[in-house]
Write an enzyme that holds these catalytic residues in place. Structure first.
Site, PDB file in Angstrom:
ATOM      1  N   HIS A 114       0.877  -1.176   0.000  1.00  0.00           N
ATOM      2  CA  HIS A 114       0.000   0.000   0.000  1.00  0.00           C
ATOM      3  C   HIS A 114       0.914   1.226   0.000  1.00  0.00           C
ATOM      4  O   HIS A 114       0.920   2.027   0.920  1.00  0.00           O
ATOM      5  CB  HIS A 114      -0.952  -0.044   1.201  1.00  0.00           C
ATOM      6  CG  HIS A 114      -2.204   0.768   1.022  1.00  0.00           C
ATOM      7  ND1 HIS A 114      -3.478   0.255   1.188  1.00  0.00           N
ATOM      8  CD2 HIS A 114      -2.385   2.070   0.675  1.00  0.00           C
ATOM      9  CE1 HIS A 114      -4.389   1.214   0.978  1.00  0.00           C
ATOM     10  NE2 HIS A 114      -3.746   2.332   0.667  1.00  0.00           N
ATOM     11  N   GLU A 159      -4.220  -0.433  -5.454  1.00  0.00           N
ATOM     12  CA  GLU A 159      -4.296   0.671  -6.406  1.00  0.00           C
ATOM     13  C   GLU A 159      -2.980   0.973  -7.121  1.00  0.00           C
ATOM     14  O   GLU A 159      -2.402   2.059  -6.956  1.00  0.00           O
ATOM     15  CB  GLU A 159      -4.803   1.944  -5.707  1.00  0.00           C
ATOM     16  CG  GLU A 159      -6.142   1.759  -5.026  1.00  0.00           C
ATOM     17  CD  GLU A 159      -6.766   3.079  -4.564  1.00  0.00           C
ATOM     18  OE1 GLU A 159      -6.103   4.123  -4.642  1.00  0.00           O
ATOM     19  OE2 GLU A 159      -7.942   3.057  -4.157  1.00  0.00           O
ATOM     20  N   GLU A 360     -12.624  -0.898  -0.729  1.00  0.00           N
ATOM     21  CA  GLU A 360     -12.637   0.448  -0.152  1.00  0.00           C
ATOM     22  C   GLU A 360     -13.824   1.218  -0.710  1.00  0.00           C
ATOM     23  O   GLU A 360     -14.099   1.154  -1.915  1.00  0.00           O
ATOM     24  CB  GLU A 360     -11.363   1.246  -0.507  1.00  0.00           C
ATOM     25  CG  GLU A 360     -10.151   0.871   0.292  1.00  0.00           C
ATOM     26  CD  GLU A 360      -8.936   1.744  -0.040  1.00  0.00           C
ATOM     27  OE1 GLU A 360      -9.108   2.941  -0.377  1.00  0.00           O
ATOM     28  OE2 GLU A 360      -7.818   1.208   0.034  1.00  0.00           O
ATOM     29  N   TRP A 406     -13.808   2.192   3.934  1.00  0.00           N
ATOM     30  CA  TRP A 406     -12.637   3.019   4.191  1.00  0.00           C
ATOM     31  C   TRP A 406     -13.114   4.234   4.961  1.00  0.00           C
ATOM     32  O   TRP A 406     -13.856   5.021   4.393  1.00  0.00           O
ATOM     33  CB  TRP A 406     -11.944   3.463   2.893  1.00  0.00           C
ATOM     34  CG  TRP A 406     -10.702   4.239   3.226  1.00  0.00           C
ATOM     35  CD1 TRP A 406     -10.619   5.584   3.468  1.00  0.00           C
ATOM     36  CD2 TRP A 406      -9.393   3.701   3.428  1.00  0.00           C
ATOM     37  NE1 TRP A 406      -9.334   5.916   3.811  1.00  0.00           N
ATOM     38  CE2 TRP A 406      -8.566   4.781   3.796  1.00  0.00           C
ATOM     39  CE3 TRP A 406      -8.846   2.421   3.351  1.00  0.00           C
ATOM     40  CZ2 TRP A 406      -7.214   4.616   4.066  1.00  0.00           C
ATOM     41  CZ3 TRP A 406      -7.506   2.270   3.618  1.00  0.00           C
ATOM     42  CH2 TRP A 406      -6.695   3.360   3.974  1.00  0.00           C
TER      43      TRP A 406
END
Ligand code: FCB
EC number: 3.2.1.21
Length: 787
Positions: A114, A159, A360, A406
């Protein structure tokens, strides 16, 4: 109101990430990460001190009834140098966390990346280096060997689009680079790292493994108003291109083992294709068990031939990113639950075999701590509406196994720092006290009943008002924001619906509706030497555009601490609807303090500290690239650069463009530092021209401003060097004096009037409540006699 229960076994949870909550960035042997370097030492510390308080946080999660907790493992905590030495205490921390979660009946879901790459690996080339992918697979094994007996759900990446393109193309995230080539190459290496680590995890027996992507439907403005509209023919290519860059660049390799056809030419143009080796895509495309979907907001675009590329989307020339006419979160992200349904429908159609999980979804809204709690109705509405959309998608057949909100805690929101509030649990960062917001209590009920109950009357939204009034959402937004462009009877119908439904626009919209003053502050800092012309263009054009739009201008000078306080007070008291700020040079606090007032602010120039305040800048790096390339094309090989003050962001960008261009040709830089005026330029030039009598150190000089270039010419004259024969000179700025030197100066033109106009327009669109991103205007090389 109907209930909306979810399928049995549906997983309810929350997501967090290491850098955003752990703190303890230099405790127990953790190594530095690129985010420590990018954001400055101490930035990620204490965060939520989750490192020290995880038992308390797990208890909180247990009280909420969570079934799953998705956290990320910090690579530099486990391998401080990125590879080699394994840091025992770092692994112990995750070991304890996993045990505590299991004891609390919560399934741990681990994300391996992350965004916090070990700085040591960045120093060795970062994600642009293929080797980093192999180092990642090694790291994955180290973590798996310790936790794999208890963690059965693994996500390789979070992501990768954000990490690759915001980190390497637009540079608003770590490592802060601005190179389209690096961005595409990094994206590929992250995909490769995903493939390699997936293999490794599987070989060791991982039960479930997948990847998390940030996906957004790409729509046209017409579709935003009315979802049943098809894509207009003239926009089809623009939509497909942005979809390829943002979504399919990752979906297709992972789920189909190929890059989308329309993406390859864009990659090739920026980076070549040499980094994509035979066999890579086979590996990347090995089956996954679960695709994590992060959804926050849609993207709106249309074709516009003159639009320059958005820095985060290299290859997006000719595409205009449009605002979405709907309520936004405090982050400025348009709220569109139907976007989630669209996205899930599309994923289900195109990849029907893939199991999905919402990994998320959530919202930043400003919170008010009151004596009886935090009543974050906007956050509850946001999640509720998205859950309804999700429930509908599941009915339609989408294979969504769970929803992870999230986020659990208010935490460090990357470049935005501590001011963003995404948590359902409030964190007081001075005492580290946790306080459940209403949204946490509400989510606990949702989990307990496995879905949404009927008892909470639904807060009317823009969509409900639009349906009742029989108009589009865009029209409702215009009426609510007091725009003139609406016919009287439509306006009356909308206002009737607003009243009947008791619709209250969310905070951002409300401040626009009820508090119009029709005045705007133009806040000027004292220009440094050389900045006067731009400042006067700003005064002239901003005033005329804004006055033309019916605004009254209050001119305020920001020169002392007292004046800063006065300005903040004025804006906090809502004496103005918006602020155009010409910020002081170098790091300052005025920008952030103004941004925190909640009044729309736009800035001239890129701020020194990464900030989400929209700004207008010129392509300084591009201008410097063109200048340097021009000297190289003229056969110059010993090129010196004279830099103005390095605390100026524009100077940093110009230097970066220059260095990158030299680097492309394998040349080494020769740098001399100067101040602002021609005298200091001459002094710096004397240094560069020293060498020996017959052969000065350099045969060309690029100066980061025209003033400095003028000094360079003076020094050359003293030395008896001929310009351009012995020494070519290029400046930057195209000030009036540049055309009057003998010989006339070659320089880079910075569009002053255009910047001022763009600034005024940016503020106007913010006042209309539109989502706006920053503008970067092109610069242009003006070739005259000195080079
Ligand atoms: C996502 C990130 C997450 C957080 C949210 C708001 O893009 O994965 O870390 O910043 O946005």
């Amino acid at each position: 109101m109907r209930t909306a229960l979810f399928p049995e076994g549906f997983v309810w949870g929350v997501s967090t990430s290491a850098f955003q909550i752990e703190g303890a960035t230099d405790r127990d042997g953790r190594g530095p990460s690129i985010w420590d370097a990018f954001a400055g030492g101490g930035y990620g510390d204490p965060a939520c001190d989750h490192y020290g308080r995880h038992p308390e946080d797990v208890r909180l999660m247990q009280d909420l009834g969570l079934a799953a907790y998705r956290f990320s493992v910090s690579w530099p905590r486990v391998l401080p140098g990125g590879h080699g030495h394994v840091n025992g205490p770092g692994l112990d921390f995750y070991d304890r966390l996993v045990d505590e979660l299991l004891q609390a009946g919560i399934a741990p879901y681990a994300t391996l990346y992350h965004w916090d790459l070990p700085q040591a690996l960045q120093d060795a080339g970062g994600w642009a280096a293929r080797d980093t992918a192999h180092r990642f697979a090694d790291y994955a094994q180290v973590v798996y060997d310790r936790l794999g007996d208890r963690v059965d759900t693994w996500f390789t990446f979070n992501e990768p689009w954000v990490a690759a393109f915001l980190g390497h193309a637009s540079g608003v995230h770590a490592p802060g680079l601005r190179s389209a080539a690096d961005a595409f190459v990094s994206a590929h290496h992250m995909l490769l790292a995903h493939g390699l680590s997936l293999e490794a995890l599987r070989a060791r027996g991982a039960a479930k493994a997948g990847v998390v992507l940030n996906l957004s439907p790409v729509l046209t403005p017409a579709q935003l108003g009315d979802m049943s509209t098809g894509i207009p023919e003239e926009d089809a290519e623009a939509v497909a291109r942005i979809d390829a860059l943002h979504n399919r660049q990752f979906l297709e390799p992972v789920l189909r083992g190929r890059y989308p056809a329309e993406l390859l030419p864009l990659i090739e143009k920026a980076a070549g294709l040499g980094h994509i080796h035979d066999g890579d895509l086979d590996l990347i495309g090995r089956p996954i068990d679960l695709l994590g979907v992060n959804y926050y907001t849609p993207i709106a675009v249309q074709a516009q031939p003159s639009a320059p590329a958005d820095p985060a989307f290299p290859g997006s020339e000719g595409v205009l990113f449009c605002s979405v006419p709907t309520a936004v979160t405090a982050m400025g992200w348009p709220i569109m639950p139907s976007g989630l349904s669209l996205l899930l429908r599309r994923l289900s159609e195109e990849y029907p075999e893939t199991e999905l999980m919402i990994t998320e979804n959530g919202a930043d809204f400003e919170d008010v701590v009151t004596a009886d709690g935090i009543h974050d109705v906007d956050r509850i509405s946001f999640v509720e509406e998205h859950l309804r959309a999700l429930r509908t998608s599941i009915d339609e057949g989408a294979r969504v196994r769970g929803y992870l909100l999230w986020s659990l805690l208010d935490c460090v929101e990357w470049a935005d720092g501590y001011r963003r509030k995404f948590g359902i649990v409030h964190v007081d960062f001075t005492t580290q006290r946790r306080l459940l917001k209403d949204s946490a209590l509400w989510y606990r009920d949702v989990i307990a009943r496995n879905g949404l109950g009927a008892e909470r009357p639904k807060r009317p939204t823009l969509e409900t008002v639009a349906a009742r009034a029989g108009v589009s959402r865009a029209t409702v937004s215009r009426v609510v924001n007091g725009e003139a462009r609406v016919s009287p009877d439509v306006r009356a119908a909308v206002l009737r619906a607003v009243q009947e439904l008791g619709y209250v626009p969310n905070a951002a919209a409300r401040s626009l509706v009820t508090r119009r003053t029709d005045s705007v502050a133009l806040v000027l800092s004292v220009p440094r030497h050389g900045g006067e012309a731009l400042t006067s263009a700003v005064v002239q054009y901003v005033t005329s555009v804004l006055e033309g739009a019916g605004k009254q201008i209050t001119l305020m000078l920001a020169d002392t601490a007292e004046s800063h306080r006065r300005i903040i007070r004025h804006v906090e008291a809502r004496q103005v609807d918006g602020v155009v700020l010409v910020p002081p040079d170098g790091p300052d606090t005025l920008t952030e303090r103004l941004a925190r007032t909640g009044v729309p602010v736009v800035l001239l120039g890129k701020p020194a500290i990464a900030s989400l305040v929209p700004h207008v800048d010129v392509d300084n790096a591009g201008g410097a690239r063109a200048a340097t390339r021009h000297l190289l094309d003229r056969g110059r090989r010993r090129i010196g650069v004279i830099c103005g003050p390095m605390d100026l962001v524009a100077v940093q960008d110009r230097l970066a463009g220059h260095l990158a261009t030299l680097h492309e040709d394998g040349l080494r830089p020769v740098i001399a530092l100067a101040g602002l005026d021609s005298g200091s330029g001459a002094a710096a030039a004397r240094e560069l021209l020293s060498g020996d009598q017959t052969r000065p150190l350099v045969d060309a000089v690029f100066a980061t401003s025209d003033e400095l270039a003028i000094g360079v010419m003076e020094a050359a004259r003293e030395k008896g060097l001929r310009v351009p024969e012995d020494l070519a000179v290029v400046g930057f700025g195209d000030i009036h004096a540049a055309s009057c030197t003998t010989p006339a100066l070659t320089t880079v033109r910075v569009p002053a009037a255009d910047q001022a106009l763009a600034l005024a327009r940016l503020l106007l669109s913010r006042l209309d409540g539109r989502h706006t991103s920053s503008v970067v205007l092109p610069t242009r090389l003006v070739v005259r006699a000195t080079a």
